[in-house]
Design an enzyme around this catalytic site. Structure first.
Site, PDB file in Angstrom:
ATOM      1  N   ASP A  23       0.828  -1.203   0.000  1.00 36.68           N
ATOM      2  CA  ASP A  23       0.000   0.000   0.000  1.00 36.68           C
ATOM      3  C   ASP A  23       0.867   1.259   0.000  1.00 36.68           C
ATOM      4  OD1 ASP A  23      -2.312   1.426  -0.035  1.00 36.68           O
ATOM      5  OD2 ASP A  23      -2.831   1.080   2.063  1.00 36.68           O
TER       6      ASP A  23
ATOM      7  N   ASN B   6     -10.927  -3.070  -5.541  1.00 28.44           N
ATOM      8  CA  ASN B   6     -10.168  -2.068  -6.313  1.00 28.44           C
ATOM      9  C   ASN B   6     -10.839  -1.689  -7.638  1.00 28.44           C
ATOM     10  OD1 ASN B   6      -6.907  -3.272  -5.206  1.00 28.44           O
ATOM     11  ND2 ASN B   6      -8.043  -1.473  -4.522  1.00 28.44           N
TER      12      ASN B   6
HETATM   13  C1  IPE Z   1      -1.509   0.112  -3.535  1.00 31.41           C
HETATM   14  O1  IPE Z   1      -1.236   1.490  -3.550  1.00 31.41           O
HETATM   15  C2  IPE Z   1      -1.541  -0.491  -4.930  1.00 31.41           C
HETATM   16  C3  IPE Z   1      -2.833  -1.076  -5.407  1.00 31.41           C
HETATM   17  C4  IPE Z   1      -3.914  -1.260  -4.707  1.00 31.41           C
HETATM   18  C5  IPE Z   1      -2.858  -1.502  -6.797  1.00 31.41           C
HETATM   19  P1  IPE Z   1      -2.438   2.518  -3.546  1.00 31.41           P
HETATM   20  O2  IPE Z   1      -2.852   2.774  -4.958  1.00 31.41           O
HETATM   21  O3  IPE Z   1      -3.517   2.033  -2.646  1.00 31.41           O
HETATM   22  O4  IPE Z   1      -1.748   3.826  -2.966  1.00 31.41           O
HETATM   23  P2  IPE Z   1      -2.389   4.892  -1.961  1.00 31.41           P
HETATM   24  O5  IPE Z   1      -2.961   4.142  -0.811  1.00 31.41           O
HETATM   25  O6  IPE Z   1      -3.430   5.652  -2.716  1.00 31.41           O
HETATM   26  O7  IPE Z   1      -1.212   5.745  -1.550  1.00 31.41           O
HETATM   27 MG    MG Z   2      -4.084   2.383  -0.713  1.00 27.06          MG
END
Ligand code: IPE
Ligand code: MG
Length: 220
Positions: free
Chosen positions: A2, A50
């Site tokens: 993350d 996601n």
């Molecule tokens: C994690 O980083 C990667 C995925 C879920 C693909 P994030 O995209 O959640 O990054 P932040 O939390 O917005 O900083």
């Molecule tokens: Mg994230």
């Protein structure tokens, strides 16, 4: 894994820049895990939730996965790859690559990488319940046969053991639907480090902390 988006934002760059950096961090961490003799690593790359992100970000992530898997043989050298999650929402091209990689690496035994893509712990348990119900309805098993081992056999990770350690980066302290079953007794390690900055030194710090934990599994 993350914190990719925040890592990029801190640099005045688009979130996707962070995802690329995150993919590089993952490659280095996986290599280190293999070298120090860890048997199984699960990377939470994309969750069932996601898909709620803006389409533009999802599209870029899908493109990145596609490119990443093209280079999988260099990136995941001497590793068996298994994808956790329902592959059906992915594009045909991506799905074919995932299946091909699983088949091509199926003979490898030493180091297994689970790539959680369209994975959710609840989804995994719903799927297991459905399979068992179907088998019961077909008369192959009776409801009394359903025990923990029967559920485990239906998990994406079967026959891997339970997860020992869960590392979450970026300061968030929650599991977000990761390994609901396999993580029941996992040690949890949270660090403020954003995923693209999580290097081998950070990994060793996590393992060092893990080695000090006393695991009792409910006993004394
Ligand atoms: C994690 O980083 C990667 C995925 C879920 C693909 P994030 O995209 O959640 O990054 P932040 O939390 O917005 O900083
Ligand atoms: Mg994230």
């Amino acid at each position: 894994m993350d914190g990719n988006g925040r890592w990029a934002k801190k640099r005045g760059m688009p979130r996707t820049f962070g995802h690329k950096a995150g993919a590089e961090a993952m490659r280095k961490i996986l290599r280190e895990c293999r070298e120090i003799g860890i048997r199984y690593v699960t990377c939470y790359a994309f969750s069932t939730e996601n898909w709620k992100r803006p389409k533009s970000e999802v599209d870029v992530l899908m493109r990145l996965f596609d490119e990443y898997l093209d280079e999988a043989h260099e990136r995941f050298d001497k590793s068996r790859l298994i994808f956790l999650g329902d592959k059906s929402p992915f594009s045909e091209s991506l799905r074919e690559k995932m299946i091909r990689l699983e088949n091509e690496t199926a003979h490898i035994d030493g180091f297994i990488i689970f790539l959680a893509m369209n994975y959710g712990g609840r989804d995994e348990l719903v799927r297991a319940a459905k399979k068992l119900a179907q088998r019961a309805a077909a008369g192959e098993i009776s409801p009394e046969d359903i025990d923990e081992a029967a559920i485990e056999r239906e998990l994406y990770t079967y026959p891997a053991p339970d997860c020992d350690l869960i590392i979450r980066t970026s300061g968030e302290q929650r599991l977000s639907n990761f390994l609901m079953w396999q993580g029941a007794y996992s040690e949890l390690y949270f660090t403020d480090t954003l995923w693209p900055d999580f290097d081998t030194k950070a990994l060793h710090a996590a393992l060092e902390e893990y080695s000090k934990r006393q695991r009792r599994f409910g006993a004394v």
